[in-house]
Design a protein around this motif. Structure first.
Motif, PDB file in Angstrom:
ATOM      1  N   PRO A 229       4.810   7.105  13.115  1.00  0.00           N
ATOM      2  CA  PRO A 229       5.064   5.659  13.260  1.00  0.00           C
ATOM      3  C   PRO A 229       5.243   4.952  11.921  1.00  0.00           C
ATOM      4  N   LEU A 230       4.436   5.327  10.925  1.00  0.00           N
ATOM      5  CA  LEU A 230       4.579   4.717   9.597  1.00  0.00           C
ATOM      6  C   LEU A 230       5.919   5.103   8.983  1.00  0.00           C
ATOM      7  N   LEU A 231       6.316   6.346   9.128  1.00  0.00           N
ATOM      8  CA  LEU A 231       7.606   6.788   8.627  1.00  0.00           C
ATOM      9  C   LEU A 231       8.742   6.008   9.290  1.00  0.00           C
TER      10      LEU A 231
ATOM     11  N   ARG B  53       0.802  -1.222   0.000  1.00  0.00           N
ATOM     12  CA  ARG B  53       0.000   0.000   0.000  1.00  0.00           C
ATOM     13  C   ARG B  53       0.834   1.272   0.000  1.00  0.00           C
ATOM     14  N   HIS B  54       1.904   1.320   0.759  1.00  0.00           N
ATOM     15  CA  HIS B  54       2.652   2.551   0.962  1.00  0.00           C
ATOM     16  C   HIS B  54       3.994   2.519   0.234  1.00  0.00           C
ATOM     17  N   LYS B  55       4.501   3.695  -0.003  1.00  0.00           N
ATOM     18  CA  LYS B  55       5.768   3.874  -0.700  1.00  0.00           C
ATOM     19  C   LYS B  55       6.593   4.924   0.027  1.00  0.00           C
ATOM     20  N   TYR B  56       7.851   4.573   0.291  1.00  0.00           N
ATOM     21  CA  TYR B  56       8.786   5.473   0.964  1.00  0.00           C
ATOM     22  C   TYR B  56       9.950   5.740   0.024  1.00  0.00           C
ATOM     23  N   VAL B  57      10.298   7.011  -0.151  1.00  0.00           N
ATOM     24  CA  VAL B  57      11.419   7.422  -0.978  1.00  0.00           C
ATOM     25  C   VAL B  57      12.364   8.233  -0.106  1.00  0.00           C
ATOM     26  N   CYS B  58      13.650   7.951  -0.235  1.00  0.00           N
ATOM     27  CA  CYS B  58      14.653   8.726   0.486  1.00  0.00           C
ATOM     28  C   CYS B  58      15.794   9.065  -0.469  1.00  0.00           C
ATOM     29  N   TYR B  59      16.025  10.352  -0.675  1.00  0.00           N
ATOM     30  CA  TYR B  59      17.169  10.807  -1.446  1.00  0.00           C
ATOM     31  C   TYR B  59      18.316  11.134  -0.493  1.00  0.00           C
TER      32      TYR B  59
ATOM     33  N   VAL C 177       0.510  13.865  -1.960  1.00  0.00           N
ATOM     34  CA  VAL C 177       0.430  14.187  -0.528  1.00  0.00           C
ATOM     35  C   VAL C 177       1.574  13.485   0.186  1.00  0.00           C
ATOM     36  N   ASN C 178       2.596  14.226   0.580  1.00  0.00           N
ATOM     37  CA  ASN C 178       3.760  13.663   1.248  1.00  0.00           C
ATOM     38  C   ASN C 178       3.468  13.507   2.737  1.00  0.00           C
ATOM     39  N   LEU C 179       3.209  12.275   3.152  1.00  0.00           N
ATOM     40  CA  LEU C 179       2.866  12.021   4.550  1.00  0.00           C
ATOM     41  C   LEU C 179       4.060  12.170   5.478  1.00  0.00           C
ATOM     42  N   ALA C 180       5.280  12.220   4.927  1.00  0.00           N
ATOM     43  CA  ALA C 180       6.465  12.312   5.780  1.00  0.00           C
ATOM     44  C   ALA C 180       6.535  13.628   6.548  1.00  0.00           C
ATOM     45  N   VAL C 181       5.822  14.659   6.085  1.00  0.00           N
ATOM     46  CA  VAL C 181       5.873  15.957   6.764  1.00  0.00           C
ATOM     47  C   VAL C 181       4.759  16.094   7.800  1.00  0.00           C
ATOM     48  N   ASP C 182       3.934  15.064   7.946  1.00  0.00           N
ATOM     49  CA  ASP C 182       2.796  15.095   8.854  1.00  0.00           C
ATOM     50  C   ASP C 182       3.122  14.240  10.079  1.00  0.00           C
ATOM     51  N   ALA C 183       3.194  14.856  11.238  1.00  0.00           N
ATOM     52  CA  ALA C 183       3.583  14.148  12.466  1.00  0.00           C
ATOM     53  C   ALA C 183       2.642  13.000  12.793  1.00  0.00           C
ATOM     54  N   ARG C 184       1.427  13.045  12.316  1.00  0.00           N
ATOM     55  CA  ARG C 184       0.480  11.962  12.596  1.00  0.00           C
ATOM     56  C   ARG C 184       0.950  10.639  11.981  1.00  0.00           C
ATOM     57  N   HIS C 185       1.816  10.713  10.984  1.00  0.00           N
ATOM     58  CA  HIS C 185       2.284   9.502  10.307  1.00  0.00           C
ATOM     59  C   HIS C 185       3.700   9.122  10.728  1.00  0.00           C
TER      60      HIS C 185
ATOM     61  N   LEU D 107       6.764   9.994   1.621  1.00  0.00           N
ATOM     62  CA  LEU D 107       5.954   8.856   2.064  1.00  0.00           C
ATOM     63  C   LEU D 107       4.556   9.024   1.499  1.00  0.00           C
ATOM     64  N   PHE D 108       4.085   8.010   0.795  1.00  0.00           N
ATOM     65  CA  PHE D 108       2.799   8.108   0.112  1.00  0.00           C
ATOM     66  C   PHE D 108       1.928   6.893   0.413  1.00  0.00           C
ATOM     67  N   ASP D 109       0.637   7.128   0.491  1.00  0.00           N
ATOM     68  CA  ASP D 109      -0.374   6.077   0.529  1.00  0.00           C
ATOM     69  C   ASP D 109      -0.862   5.915  -0.900  1.00  0.00           C
TER      70      ASP D 109
END
Length: 453
Positions: free
Chosen positions: A421-423, A385-391, A411-419, A400-402
């Motif tokens: 744990p997923l990060l 479901r999710h995708k993480y990219v790190c440069y 929508v980059n979820l990596a900048v949202d503190a609510r996510h 981080l995307f759903d």
């Protein structure tokens, strides 16, 4: 958790790969056709539901077998991806991360030793454009002439023979979109003038750059104007680009049709396996991106069609669609070995797409080799479901995307503190992968000791 690997780590590009012992030929081993296009994104076929092009021959393969719609290349660049396809290892483990150098390929040697008649036609690019001697295949046609390749490949599959064949037909298109974007004709010939912009395919929903996008790819785009001549393009220019790109996909589809006709006409009495894929994708205007390199879905997700038959020719039924994760570079050789009844070379980290245990995750690598751009590399890891990219560096280097809720990666979820744990989970997955495979990206992981970046 990330898939376990027994990869022993980086190798010199010219160091021979471990080879299996010769294996006895089974009388019912299949004839195998592997068709590769160049720079075709996964959704650039009408079988994927794209209404803006017509690819009847790709669609016929999808209808005959299984379309894997979550298939990813190993690296969105020609030579690294092709190196991975022919060895079953990631580019970083091979030391091939740019369009120079090349490993000792495994695929041709493996099937030659198993008694197969192995042919290769079209683009090689490891690093030679044409297939050199001693790579386990005999050359049937040089690179750059897709029409000639289709004819030569058709003659190859029709030829009477006592043993099964493995043929790789590596077409050049739709790579010609690179030349078209620079105002040049594709190597396979000019395209007709595009229609008015309002008659060209519309812009994708994710055409605008996303908020909190990674800075590194955009800096590379700005620095490489010859490759990305799009800075001053208007929306109409991007629509013409998409029209040209789809026209080149349709061009290679017509050549595929000639080859598939030859498969249907021959009568070998052996089963048939057909695999269709591409070395990497193209931005196709998503995120205002042309070309590859960036870890956007359009650049890294590729077609992967698998059709098999117990009889003669291409089967007439199928049409399955799978969301199973496929790493084309790692999984092609194990899949072909599975279908041919061969043991794959020891230590390969991939698995057959027919294995009972599907992948839980996969990794894609990238690297820009630009003057003044040190350590311009990145990694991507995704699960179902999710995708993480790190440069390695740059603003918003973590993405981080759903992909279920946000397939366009807006929508980059990596900048949202609510996510958070997923990060953290994806950071751990990538760190585990880098540790197990001795990936040099380890020094750029978030939280790596200061001074290593």
């Amino acid at each position: 958790m990330a898939e376990q690997s027994t990869d022993p780590g980086p190798r010199h590009p010219r160091q021979p790969q471990p080879q299996p012992q010769p294996q006895p030929q089974h009388p019912r081993q299949p004839d195998i056709l592997v068709v590769l296009t160049d720079q075709q994104t996964a959704d650039a076929m009408s079988a994927s539901g794209n209404p803006h092009l017509a690819t009847p021959h790709m669609d016929s393969l999808a209808a005959a077998g299984t379309r894997y719609r979550q298939a990813y290349c190993a690296q969105p660049l020609c030579a690294p991806s092709r190196a991975s396809l022919l060895t079953g290892r990631l580019p970083s483990a091979l030391g091939v991360t740019g369009n120079t150098g090349g490993p000792e390929p495994v695929l041709g040697h493996l099937f030659t030793e198993a008694g197969y008649d192995c042919g290769y036609g079209g683009k090689w690019h490891l690093p030679e454009l044409d297939l050199p001697d001693g790579r386990g295949f005999r050359s049937i046609h040089p690179a750059g002439d897709d029409a000639g390749l289709a004819r030569a490949a058709a003659d190859f599959v029709r030829a009477p023979r006592e043993r099964p064949f493995l043929l790789v037909a590596s077409f050049l298109e739709p790579h010609g979109i690179c030349e078209w974007a620079r105002g040049q004709d594709p190597r396979t010939g000019p395209l007709p003038a595009p229609p008015p912009a309002e008659q060209c395919p519309p812009l994708p929903a994710n055409f605008p750059p996303a908020p909190y996008e990674a800075r590194l790819p955009r800096l590379a785009q700005q620095a490489w104007a010859h490759t990305h001549p799009t800075a001053d393009w208007r929306e109409d220019d991007w629509r013409r680009y998409r029209h040209a790109y789809y026209a080149l996909v349709e061009r290679v589809d017509r050549h595929l049709g000639l080859l598939l006709d030859a498969l249907r006409e021959r009568r070998s009495g052996r089963p048939t396996v057909v695999v269709f894929s591409s070395d990497h994708g193209d931005g196709a205007g998503a995120h205002r991106w042309n070309q590859k390199w960036a870890l956007y879905e359009e650049s890294v997700r590729v077609p992967f069609l698998l059709a098999t038959s117990d009889g003669e020719g291409v089967p007439a039924d199928g049409g399955a669609v799978s969301d199973r994760l496929v790493s084309t570079g790692l999984d092609l050789i194990p899949t072909l070995c599975d279908l041919a009844g061969l043991a794959p070379p020891p230590g390969l980290p991939g698995r057959s797409v027919r294995s009972r245990e599907p992948r839980e995750s996969l990794v894609v690598e990238t690297r820009w080799e630009l003057p003044g751009f040190n350590n311009a590399l990145g990694r991507m890891i995704r699960d179902d479901r999710h995708k993480y990219v790190c440069y390695a560096w740059g603003d918003h280097r973590e993405q981080l995307f759903d992909l279920t809720a946000d397939p366009g990666e807006m929508v980059n979820l990596a900048v949202d503190a609510r996510h958070a744990p997923l990060l953290a989970r994806f950071r751990a997955l990538l760190a585990d992968h880098c540790t197990r495979t001795a990936d040099p990206f380890t020094r750029f992981l978030p939280g790596a000791p200061a001074g290593l970046g």
